[in-house]
Design a protein around this motif. Structure first.
Motif, mmCIF file in Angstrom:
data_model
loop_
_atom_site.group_PDB
_atom_site.id
_atom_site.type_symbol
_atom_site.label_atom_id
_atom_site.label_comp_id
_atom_site.label_asym_id
_atom_site.label_seq_id
_atom_site.Cartn_x
_atom_site.Cartn_y
_atom_site.Cartn_z
ATOM 1 N N GLY A 1 -14.454 -23.056 4.006
ATOM 2 C CA GLY A 1 -14.019 -21.748 3.537
ATOM 3 C C GLY A 1 -14.733 -21.240 2.302
ATOM 4 N N THR A 2 -15.910 -21.769 2.010
ATOM 5 C CA THR A 2 -16.629 -21.332 0.810
ATOM 6 C C THR A 2 -17.696 -20.302 1.123
ATOM 7 O OG1 THR A 2 -18.100 -23.209 1.111
ATOM 8 C CG2 THR A 2 -16.293 -23.474 -0.479
ATOM 9 N N GLY A 3 -18.010 -20.132 2.381
ATOM 10 C CA GLY A 3 -19.046 -19.179 2.753
ATOM 11 C C GLY A 3 -19.010 -18.955 4.244
ATOM 12 N N PHE A 4 -20.045 -18.314 4.794
ATOM 13 C CA PHE A 4 -20.019 -18.099 6.230
ATOM 14 C C PHE A 4 -21.317 -18.558 6.877
ATOM 15 C CE2 PHE A 4 -20.166 -14.001 3.903
ATOM 16 C CZ PHE A 4 -21.532 -13.800 3.931
ATOM 17 N N THR A 5 -21.219 -18.780 8.158
ATOM 18 C CA THR A 5 -22.387 -19.131 8.951
ATOM 19 C C THR A 5 -22.460 -18.159 10.117
ATOM 20 O OG1 THR A 5 -21.040 -20.693 10.172
ATOM 21 C CG2 THR A 5 -22.420 -21.596 8.427
ATOM 22 N N VAL A 6 -23.641 -18.079 10.702
ATOM 23 C CA VAL A 6 -23.854 -17.134 11.786
ATOM 24 C C VAL A 6 -22.987 -17.519 12.994
ATOM 25 C CG1 VAL A 6 -25.956 -18.407 12.375
ATOM 26 C CG2 VAL A 6 -25.627 -16.127 13.284
ATOM 27 N N ALA A 7 -22.358 -16.519 13.615
ATOM 28 C CA ALA A 7 -21.391 -16.776 14.686
ATOM 29 C C ALA A 7 -22.069 -17.342 15.929
ATOM 30 C CB ALA A 7 -20.644 -15.484 15.036
ATOM 31 N N ASN A 8 -23.237 -16.804 16.246
ATOM 32 C CA ASN A 8 -23.968 -17.256 17.417
ATOM 33 C C ASN A 8 -25.235 -17.957 16.930
ATOM 34 O OD1 ASN A 8 -25.607 -17.516 19.664
ATOM 35 N ND2 ASN A 8 -24.903 -15.588 20.569
ATOM 36 N N LYS A 9 -25.315 -19.255 17.199
ATOM 37 C CA LYS A 9 -26.404 -20.061 16.637
ATOM 38 C C LYS A 9 -27.793 -19.587 17.066
ATOM 39 C CE LYS A 9 -23.884 -23.093 14.352
ATOM 40 N NZ LYS A 9 -22.817 -22.072 14.148
ATOM 41 N N LYS A 10 -27.823 -18.744 18.114
ATOM 42 C CA LYS A 10 -29.118 -18.249 18.593
ATOM 43 C C LYS A 10 -29.703 -17.217 17.628
ATOM 44 C CE LYS A 10 -27.877 -18.506 23.331
ATOM 45 N NZ LYS A 10 -27.198 -17.559 24.191
ATOM 46 N N PHE A 11 -28.838 -16.603 16.831
ATOM 47 C CA PHE A 11 -29.321 -15.557 15.934
ATOM 48 C C PHE A 11 -29.721 -16.136 14.591
ATOM 49 C CE2 PHE A 11 -26.518 -12.915 18.738
ATOM 50 C CZ PHE A 11 -27.570 -12.269 19.359
ATOM 51 N N LYS A 12 -30.557 -15.386 13.897
ATOM 52 C CA LYS A 12 -31.046 -15.866 12.609
ATOM 53 C C LYS A 12 -29.941 -15.794 11.556
ATOM 54 C CE LYS A 12 -32.870 -11.496 10.838
ATOM 55 N NZ LYS A 12 -32.763 -11.271 9.426
ATOM 56 N N LYS A 13 -30.130 -16.617 10.543
ATOM 57 C CA LYS A 13 -29.192 -16.624 9.417
ATOM 58 C C LYS A 13 -29.340 -15.341 8.620
ATOM 59 C CE LYS A 13 -28.384 -21.346 7.878
ATOM 60 N NZ LYS A 13 -28.870 -22.370 6.952
ATOM 61 N N PRO A 14 -28.244 -14.822 8.086
ATOM 62 C CA PRO A 14 -28.380 -13.603 7.285
ATOM 63 C C PRO A 14 -29.105 -13.864 5.965
ATOM 64 C CG PRO A 14 -26.109 -14.381 7.281
ATOM 65 C CD PRO A 14 -26.853 -15.234 8.254
ATOM 66 N N THR A 15 -30.004 -12.970 5.615
ATOM 67 C CA THR A 15 -30.647 -13.025 4.301
ATOM 68 C C THR A 15 -29.834 -12.115 3.377
ATOM 69 O OG1 THR A 15 -32.033 -11.078 4.603
ATOM 70 C CG2 THR A 15 -32.879 -13.171 5.491
ATOM 71 N N PRO A 16 -30.103 -12.149 2.076
ATOM 72 C CA PRO A 16 -29.375 -11.255 1.164
ATOM 73 C C PRO A 16 -29.566 -9.772 1.490
ATOM 74 C CG PRO A 16 -30.445 -12.992 -0.065
ATOM 75 C CD PRO A 16 -30.951 -13.106 1.342
ATOM 76 N N ASN A 17 -30.580 -9.438 2.287
ATOM 77 C CA ASN A 17 -30.808 -8.034 2.637
ATOM 78 C C ASN A 17 -30.027 -7.594 3.868
ATOM 79 O OD1 ASN A 17 -32.805 -7.505 0.607
ATOM 80 N ND2 ASN A 17 -34.200 -8.765 1.815
ATOM 81 N N ASP A 18 -29.487 -8.542 4.603
ATOM 82 C CA ASP A 18 -28.812 -8.215 5.858
ATOM 83 C C ASP A 18 -27.358 -7.844 5.637
ATOM 84 O OD1 ASP A 18 -30.907 -8.671 7.727
ATOM 85 O OD2 ASP A 18 -30.726 -10.817 7.315
ATOM 86 N N LEU A 19 -26.829 -7.042 6.546
ATOM 87 C CA LEU A 19 -25.397 -6.765 6.551
ATOM 88 C C LEU A 19 -24.710 -7.798 7.437
ATOM 89 C CD1 LEU A 19 -25.180 -2.869 6.843
ATOM 90 C CD2 LEU A 19 -25.545 -4.305 4.841
ATOM 91 N N VAL A 20 -23.524 -8.207 7.020
ATOM 92 C CA VAL A 20 -22.768 -9.187 7.814
ATOM 93 C C VAL A 20 -21.374 -8.631 8.127
ATOM 94 C CG1 VAL A 20 -23.966 -11.192 6.848
ATOM 95 C CG2 VAL A 20 -21.853 -10.384 5.767
ATOM 96 N N TYR A 21 -20.814 -9.059 9.251
ATOM 97 C CA TYR A 21 -19.467 -8.618 9.631
ATOM 98 C C TYR A 21 -18.787 -9.723 10.422
ATOM 99 C CZ TYR A 21 -21.361 -7.755 14.313
ATOM 100 O OH TYR A 21 -21.938 -7.914 15.546
ATOM 101 N N PHE A 22 -17.466 -9.668 10.496
ATOM 102 C CA PHE A 22 -16.694 -10.677 11.217
ATOM 103 C C PHE A 22 -16.226 -10.198 12.586
ATOM 104 C CE2 PHE A 22 -15.690 -12.232 6.831
ATOM 105 C CZ PHE A 22 -16.234 -13.491 6.971
ATOM 106 N N GLU A 23 -15.639 -9.002 12.609
ATOM 107 C CA GLU A 23 -14.934 -8.612 13.833
ATOM 108 C C GLU A 23 -15.685 -7.538 14.602
ATOM 109 O OE1 GLU A 23 -11.133 -6.791 13.111
ATOM 110 O OE2 GLU A 23 -11.921 -5.544 11.515
#
Ligand SMILES: *[C@@H]1O[C@H](CO)[C@@H](O)[C@H](O)[C@H]1NC(C)=O
Length: 362
Positions: A252-274
């Motif tokens: 619970g300290t951070g997040f990881t990409v939901a689908n392992k096929k996709f790249k990890k978010p960089t600080p420039n990317d937008l992230v969302y949960f739902e």
């Protein structure tokens, strides 16, 4: 009023408030609506401010004024970017949330709103610093004296936009809301706020002026200036398209990409949960105002087509006649004379009815 009644009210008032407002959809976004009032009034009249924000508000009233005026600028940009979409960044006149319950969601659209609003704060403060409107900042004090770039040496001159100040203040003020309980949504908001701030910095550009014999450019003076806010808007819009869905990690300290096929978010990317709702119908919980009454384009095959925009509900057509200039002729020299012509266009708007029933989820 007898004292017992007063006692009861005093005793129960805080409890009642907690019960009635479990999670309020309020934010500093609402400052745009109250920024014209005096600072003391304003700081106490934006219900969404957390203690730290209220302190900053009281200490830097002029910056708050700038942030408040900036709200219409970034909401306009948001609406421009999404003008052809079902979700069109529409702000609500009533209520103190600006975007309704969208603020409580963790969808792609909320990711965009957090990013562009935090970018808007950086932009507005930085510009105000350069224009000498603020006591606490001015042009970038570090851009002074001689320097070098790929074209050779130059002198810093004029006024370089002090974007570091804008970013610092925006981070302190905007992020303060998320610093309390670091739940999943707070982590998401912090990430998207940062992406927004970085987007503004990305479009800083160096402008130069040449001096020397007949513009020979033996001497150059340069300064750093922010690009047009449209560039930030376009960039964040592309980041919205490529936004990355994430899940909380185990501790619970951070997040990881939901689908392992996709790249990890960089600080420039937008992230969302739902996942987003389809925004077809009015649904307050989802932060959707629906597309009833929206103008659609009958010949388009994109998101603004009547089929997509109206979600298959159909549309109404109104024939609208306007006066327009036509048959313009150029007369030597120098005037243009036009005739007034009546122009008729069909305007299509999405229906809100289907099978005779008003579609409204709430
Ligand atoms: C409708 O869409 C077509 C095709 O994309 C475009 O050429 C036209 O300008 C649009 N009309 C309006 C009124 O936006």
């Amino acid at each position: 009023m007898n004292t017992l009644l007063v006692d009861i009210i005093w005793f129960h008032a805080p409890v009642l408030l907690l019960v009635l407002t479990p999670e309020t959809a309020t934010s500093w976004w609402y400052m745009g609506a109250v920024s014209s009032s005096s600072s003391r009034v304003m700081c106490n009249n934006v219900p969404g401010l957390v203690t730290r924000q209220r302190q900053l508000c009281q200490r830097y009233p002029e910056i708050m004024h700038v942030i408040g005026l900036g709200v219409s600028e970034w909401t306009t940009e948001c609406q421009h970017q999404f003008r052809h979409h079902r979700w069109n960044c529409k702000t609500l006149e009533r209520g103190q949330s600006l975007f309704g319950k969208l603020i409580l969601r963790s969808s792609r659209e909320s990711a965009f709103v957090y990013a562009i609003s935090s970018a808007g704060v950086v932009f507005a403060i930085t510009r105000a610093c350069s224009q000498g409107e603020l006591k606490s900042c001015s042009c970038d004090p570090n851009r002074k004296g001689p320097s070098k770039d790929h074209r050779g040496s130059f002198d810093w001159g004029g006024c370089s936009d002090n974007i570091d100040y804008g970013i610092k203040f925006a981070r302190a003020f905007v992020d303060a809301k998320e610093r309390k309980g670091k739940d999943a949504r707070a982590l998401m908001n912090l990430h998207n706020n940062m992406a927004g701030r970085k987007a503004v910095k990305r479009f800083m550009k160096q402008d130069c002026k040449c001096h020397g014999v007949s513009g020979s450019c033996t001497v150059r003076t340069c300064w750093l200036a922010m690009g047009d806010f449209r560039k930030t808007g376009d960039f964040l819009r592309r980041k919205y398209n490529g936004a990355i869905q994430v899940v909380m990690n185990q501790d619970g300290t951070g997040f990881t990409v939901a689908n392992k096929k996709f790249k990890k978010p960089t600080p420039n990317d937008l992230v969302y949960f739902e996942n987003s709702p389809d925004y077809c119908l009015r649904d307050r919980e989802a932060g959707s105002v629906g597309t009833a009454g929206r103008i659609c384009n009958q010949t388009s095959r994109g998101m603004d087509s009547c089929e997509v925009m109206c979600c298959g509900r159909g549309f109404d057509t109104a024939r609208i006649t306007t006066m327009a200039k036509c048959e313009c002729k150029f007369h030597w020299c120098c005037a243009v004379h036009c005739k007034d012509c009546l122009e008729t266009v069909d305007v299509h708007t999405c229906k809100g009815f289907r099978d005779g029933a008003w579609i409204d989820k709430t």
